[in-house]
Write a protein that holds these residues in place. Structure first.
Motif, mmCIF file in Angstrom:
data_model
loop_
_atom_site.group_PDB
_atom_site.id
_atom_site.type_symbol
_atom_site.label_atom_id
_atom_site.label_comp_id
_atom_site.label_asym_id
_atom_site.label_seq_id
_atom_site.Cartn_x
_atom_site.Cartn_y
_atom_site.Cartn_z
ATOM 1 N N TRP A 3 0.811 -1.214 0.000
ATOM 2 C CA TRP A 3 0.000 0.000 0.000
ATOM 3 C C TRP A 3 0.855 1.279 0.000
ATOM 4 O O TRP A 3 0.609 2.207 -0.773
ATOM 5 C CB TRP A 3 -0.937 -0.031 1.203
ATOM 6 N N LEU A 4 1.878 1.349 0.857
ATOM 7 C CA LEU A 4 2.672 2.575 0.996
ATOM 8 C C LEU A 4 4.031 2.523 0.288
ATOM 9 O O LEU A 4 4.820 3.457 0.432
ATOM 10 C CB LEU A 4 2.886 2.884 2.483
ATOM 11 N N MET A 5 4.294 1.469 -0.454
ATOM 12 C CA MET A 5 5.619 1.310 -1.065
ATOM 13 C C MET A 5 6.006 2.495 -1.946
ATOM 14 O O MET A 5 7.125 2.997 -1.862
ATOM 15 C CB MET A 5 5.694 0.012 -1.867
ATOM 16 N N ASP A 6 5.103 2.964 -2.778
ATOM 17 C CA ASP A 6 5.424 4.100 -3.651
ATOM 18 C C ASP A 6 5.721 5.360 -2.838
ATOM 19 O O ASP A 6 6.601 6.148 -3.197
ATOM 20 C CB ASP A 6 4.285 4.364 -4.646
ATOM 21 N N ASP A 7 5.001 5.543 -1.734
ATOM 22 C CA ASP A 7 5.244 6.701 -0.870
ATOM 23 C C ASP A 7 6.624 6.616 -0.217
ATOM 24 O O ASP A 7 7.325 7.623 -0.099
ATOM 25 C CB ASP A 7 4.163 6.810 0.210
ATOM 26 N N TYR A 8 6.997 5.418 0.226
ATOM 27 C CA TYR A 8 8.327 5.253 0.820
ATOM 28 C C TYR A 8 9.422 5.472 -0.225
ATOM 29 O O TYR A 8 10.448 6.095 0.069
ATOM 30 C CB TYR A 8 8.484 3.866 1.445
ATOM 31 N N LYS A 63 18.269 9.385 -1.606
ATOM 32 C CA LYS A 63 18.650 7.979 -1.423
ATOM 33 C C LYS A 63 17.909 7.122 -2.434
ATOM 34 O O LYS A 63 16.868 7.503 -2.948
ATOM 35 C CB LYS A 63 18.289 7.506 -0.017
ATOM 36 N N GLU A 64 18.450 5.954 -2.683
ATOM 37 C CA GLU A 64 17.767 5.001 -3.555
ATOM 38 C C GLU A 64 16.656 4.318 -2.777
ATOM 39 O O GLU A 64 16.652 4.316 -1.544
ATOM 40 C CB GLU A 64 18.761 3.963 -4.064
ATOM 41 N N ALA A 65 15.748 3.718 -3.501
ATOM 42 C CA ALA A 65 14.679 2.952 -2.859
ATOM 43 C C ALA A 65 15.300 1.826 -2.039
ATOM 44 O O ALA A 65 16.412 1.368 -2.311
ATOM 45 C CB ALA A 65 13.732 2.380 -3.900
ATOM 46 N N MET A 66 14.576 1.402 -1.012
ATOM 47 C CA MET A 66 15.080 0.341 -0.152
ATOM 48 C C MET A 66 15.337 -0.919 -0.980
ATOM 49 O O MET A 66 14.454 -1.361 -1.714
ATOM 50 C CB MET A 66 14.071 0.030 0.950
ATOM 51 N N PRO A 67 16.519 -1.490 -0.850
ATOM 52 C CA PRO A 67 16.795 -2.724 -1.595
ATOM 53 C C PRO A 67 15.975 -3.892 -1.039
ATOM 54 O O PRO A 67 15.677 -3.945 0.159
ATOM 55 C CB PRO A 67 18.292 -2.950 -1.386
ATOM 56 N N THR A 68 15.615 -4.807 -1.902
ATOM 57 C CA THR A 68 14.823 -5.959 -1.463
ATOM 58 C C THR A 68 15.591 -6.824 -0.468
ATOM 59 O O THR A 68 14.977 -7.575 0.289
ATOM 60 C CB THR A 68 14.376 -6.815 -2.660
ATOM 61 N N SER A 69 16.903 -6.689 -0.430
ATOM 62 C CA SER A 69 17.687 -7.457 0.544
ATOM 63 C C SER A 69 17.352 -7.060 1.982
ATOM 64 O O SER A 69 17.611 -7.819 2.912
ATOM 65 C CB SER A 69 19.188 -7.285 0.289
ATOM 66 N N MET A 70 16.754 -5.895 2.181
ATOM 67 C CA MET A 70 16.373 -5.444 3.528
ATOM 68 C C MET A 70 15.124 -6.161 4.035
ATOM 69 O O MET A 70 14.856 -6.154 5.235
ATOM 70 C CB MET A 70 16.122 -3.933 3.532
ATOM 71 N N ILE A 71 14.358 -6.757 3.145
ATOM 72 C CA ILE A 71 13.104 -7.394 3.548
ATOM 73 C C ILE A 71 13.362 -8.470 4.602
ATOM 74 O O ILE A 71 12.635 -8.565 5.595
ATOM 75 C CB ILE A 71 12.355 -7.963 2.329
ATOM 76 N N GLY A 72 14.385 -9.267 4.407
ATOM 77 C CA GLY A 72 14.719 -10.310 5.384
ATOM 78 C C GLY A 72 14.989 -9.746 6.772
ATOM 79 O O GLY A 72 14.605 -10.342 7.782
ATOM 80 N N TRP A 73 15.627 -8.592 6.825
ATOM 81 C CA TRP A 73 15.914 -7.934 8.105
ATOM 82 C C TRP A 73 14.614 -7.538 8.799
ATOM 83 O O TRP A 73 14.442 -7.767 9.994
ATOM 84 C CB TRP A 73 16.804 -6.708 7.855
ATOM 85 N N PHE A 74 13.679 -6.954 8.039
ATOM 86 C CA PHE A 74 12.407 -6.542 8.624
ATOM 87 C C PHE A 74 11.571 -7.745 9.060
ATOM 88 O O PHE A 74 10.891 -7.699 10.095
ATOM 89 C CB PHE A 74 11.623 -5.656 7.658
ATOM 90 N N VAL A 75 11.612 -8.812 8.300
ATOM 91 C CA VAL A 75 10.895 -10.039 8.670
ATOM 92 C C VAL A 75 11.453 -10.580 9.990
ATOM 93 O O VAL A 75 10.704 -10.908 10.917
ATOM 94 C CB VAL A 75 10.990 -11.096 7.541
ATOM 95 N N LEU A 76 12.764 -10.648 10.088
ATOM 96 C CA LEU A 76 13.404 -11.114 11.327
ATOM 97 C C LEU A 76 13.010 -10.240 12.509
ATOM 98 O O LEU A 76 12.654 -10.749 13.585
ATOM 99 C CB LEU A 76 14.924 -11.143 11.160
ATOM 100 N N LEU A 77 13.053 -8.928 12.324
ATOM 101 C CA LEU A 77 12.714 -8.024 13.425
ATOM 102 C C LEU A 77 11.266 -8.184 13.870
ATOM 103 O O LEU A 77 10.966 -8.081 15.065
ATOM 104 C CB LEU A 77 12.991 -6.578 13.024
ATOM 105 N N ASP A 78 10.349 -8.443 12.937
ATOM 106 C CA ASP A 78 8.957 -8.680 13.333
ATOM 107 C C ASP A 78 8.830 -9.943 14.180
ATOM 108 O O ASP A 78 8.044 -9.985 15.129
ATOM 109 C CB ASP A 78 8.043 -8.763 12.110
#
Length: 141
Positions: A31-36, A45-60
């Motif tokens: 929903w908010l990806m384009d806004d981010y 800055k560049e858009a968040m790399p998809t490699s960060m997704i694993g970090w956010f999943v772990l933190l959740d």
């Protein structure tokens, strides 16, 4: 007062983490990806790399375990059940989301709508995740 059942804390926390990850994926990843992306570009800055997704999943998942641990810790005082899990979720929301938003939103790094939407979504998401995770929790016998 029984001891904290760490196996159940982890199991319930992982279940809570599933709830957190599902909501975060839908809200922040879709929903908010384009806004981010626009906000990051505005910061140069560049858009968040998809490699960060694993970090956010772990933190959740780590956050889910924390929520169930908090539920287990306050359960002897407030009693077992969803009401106490909501309390744990509200405390988790207040400390991790609301206070964070109050510290960072005034800096203007992201548009205010991202802070407001994220904070309000988390106000429902985090207590709900705590209730789901607490559903699996039982004291050691």
């Amino acid at each position: 007062m029984g001891k904290i059942n760490w196996g159940r804390v982890v199991m319930g926390g992982l279940l809570a983490g599933v709830v957190l990850n599902c909501v975060d994926t839908l809200v922040h990843g879709v929903w908010l990806m384009d806004d981010y992306t626009a906000a990051m570009e505005a910061l140069g800055k560049e858009a968040m790399p998809t490699s960060m997704i694993g970090w956010f999943v772990l933190l959740d998942f780590v956050y889910g375990i924390f929520l169930v641990w908090l539920y287990a810790a306050i359960r002897p005082r407030f009693g077992a059940g969803p009401k106490t899990a909501v309390y744990a979720g509200l405390v988790g929301w207040f400390v991790a989301v609301f206070m964070h938003s109050l510290f960072e939103a005034p800096m203007g790094l992201y548009p205010m709508n991202l802070w407001v939407i994220g904070t309000i979504v988390a106000l429902v998401q985090i207590p709900a995740a705590a209730v789901v995770g607490a559903w699996l929790y039982q004291e050691e016998g």
